[in-house]
Design an enzyme around this catalytic site. Sequence first.
Site, PDB file in Angstrom:
ATOM      1  N   SER A  80       0.748  -1.321   0.002  1.00 32.12           N
ATOM      2  CA  SER A  80       0.264  -0.039  -0.021  1.00 32.12           C
ATOM      3  C   SER A  80       0.857   1.283   0.135  1.00 32.12           C
ATOM      4  O   SER A  80       0.353   2.267  -0.405  1.00 32.12           O
ATOM      5  CB  SER A  80      -0.813   0.112   0.998  1.00 32.12           C
ATOM      6  N   HIS A 107      -5.001  -4.165  -2.621  1.00 34.13           N
ATOM      7  CA  HIS A 107      -4.869  -3.267  -3.491  1.00 34.13           C
ATOM      8  C   HIS A 107      -4.617  -3.758  -4.792  1.00 34.13           C
ATOM      9  O   HIS A 107      -4.064  -2.930  -5.953  1.00 34.13           O
ATOM     10  CB  HIS A 107      -3.354  -2.206  -3.111  1.00 34.13           C
ATOM     11  N   LYS A 158     -12.057  -0.729  -1.917  1.00 30.43           N
ATOM     12  CA  LYS A 158     -11.012  -0.037  -2.848  1.00 30.43           C
ATOM     13  C   LYS A 158     -11.546  -0.305  -4.376  1.00 30.43           C
ATOM     14  O   LYS A 158     -12.495   0.616  -4.763  1.00 30.43           O
ATOM     15  CB  LYS A 158      -9.518  -0.496  -2.783  1.00 30.43           C
TER      16      LYS A 158
END
Lengths: 399, 83
Positions: free
Chosen positions: A185, A213, A244
């Site tokens: 990240s 991610h 996300k």
Amino acid sequence: MAIFDKFQHLAATRQALADSGIDSIHVVMDNIVSPTEAVANGRNMILAGTNNYLGLTFDPMCIDAACDAARAEGTGTTGSRVANGSYSGHVELERELADFFGFRGVIVFSTGYVANLGMLSTLTNPGDVLLIDSDCHASIYDGCRLSGADIIRFRHNNVDDLEKRLRRLGERSANTLIVVEGIYSMLGDRAPLADIVDLKRRYGAYLLVDEAHSLGVLGDRGRGCAEEAGVIEDVDFIVGTFSKSLGAIGGYCASNHPELDLMRYASRPYVFTASPSPSIVASTRAALKILCSRPDLRSRLWQNAQRLYQRLQELGFVLGPEPSPIVAVRLESKEQALALWLGLLDRGVYVNLVLPPATPDGGCLLRCSVSAGHSREQIDTICEAFESFQSWEQTAQIA
Amino acid sequence: MQNIEDLQEQLCRILTPFVPDGLDLQAETDLVADLDLDSMKVMDIVVDVEDHFDISIPLNILPDVRTIGDFVLQLQTLLKEEA
């Protein structure tokens, strides 16, 4: 007052930042215009620090699904699934995620943080070993601490270092869970998963990969770093988030181990957290369908990421080790990071300000995250804002 | 079996890059208050110490490590277990 004494150094740090005109925690988005634009502190802002990789937060299908579910089933579940029962949406979402990953089972959690807390603290206990990459997210560290297992770190993305530590463990490697992330990240670099899988096989350990991610970002079908590396079937546990690429909030763990379902009874963070609300489940299911059916979003995301990375590199900024939707600009000092962050804000660009000890190597970062929703013009505007800072800094030095 | 003094000397060598000018390392030296180490730096040092002694050092020991002397005692215990 004694219990608050330990926060005095934070108060001093916050005051020092406030004196410089900076309060990054309290930037208020007055009006969210789109996945990539907002009005903040009274001015239009390009959002370049959202993790909204596919730009789905304003997708009409997701919004309609969320609204319909809220009208049909209410705004919240008001309790955990163990106590209040599962809604059909929870079960459907788990089945759809299991099909997506090609895994036997999935458990949905209420946030990505809770997913890591729930899995790590339950899978391992005192006597077991957790071997974690040094750059792992705070939720991984916290889950590890809650487990009571022995926590051993290896140097970031260093396969030799991991092997050295596995070798030292001897027979204990069979009770060891290796924990890594697909894309990290802070610097946006990805794990060498093929090599890590090779090690976990040779030493008889288990492997958990946090794809927070990398879901929707890597792999032919957007399943993450493990898919891209061709080792998805060798990963014991894939953990991730809906907050996300899927534009909502929530987390999951996917696994082929039949024992996964037992976690529902043993995982305290699962048992004692209210389950995701119907609107969240519905928008996540819609977003997952889009992720599967719109590979063009992934292509656009990577075009934007490459463009930003290349332009900032050409401008002479020191970046993370490889192009990715997380473009981390490394800065030498806190003062430089704060000045650049403020300068970008003044020019209508919002990025994440990350200071030690939250950074991997004690440095300072301005962390940009790119979205498929960014237009080419917005990426150029972000680059121009960085470029103008360079001349602004030079001007300031001359003055 | 290494004695306490040997262990402390080796640990102090590993800590050298983090020592402010003019500070003499003692068993009582506090890693946070005296050396100004944050939690990440302390964990990085643990990795270095693991490699130096070729042992596993779980982060779980850290709540009991405030000073160099505390660290040495933990090291001695771990080395005894590995022997």
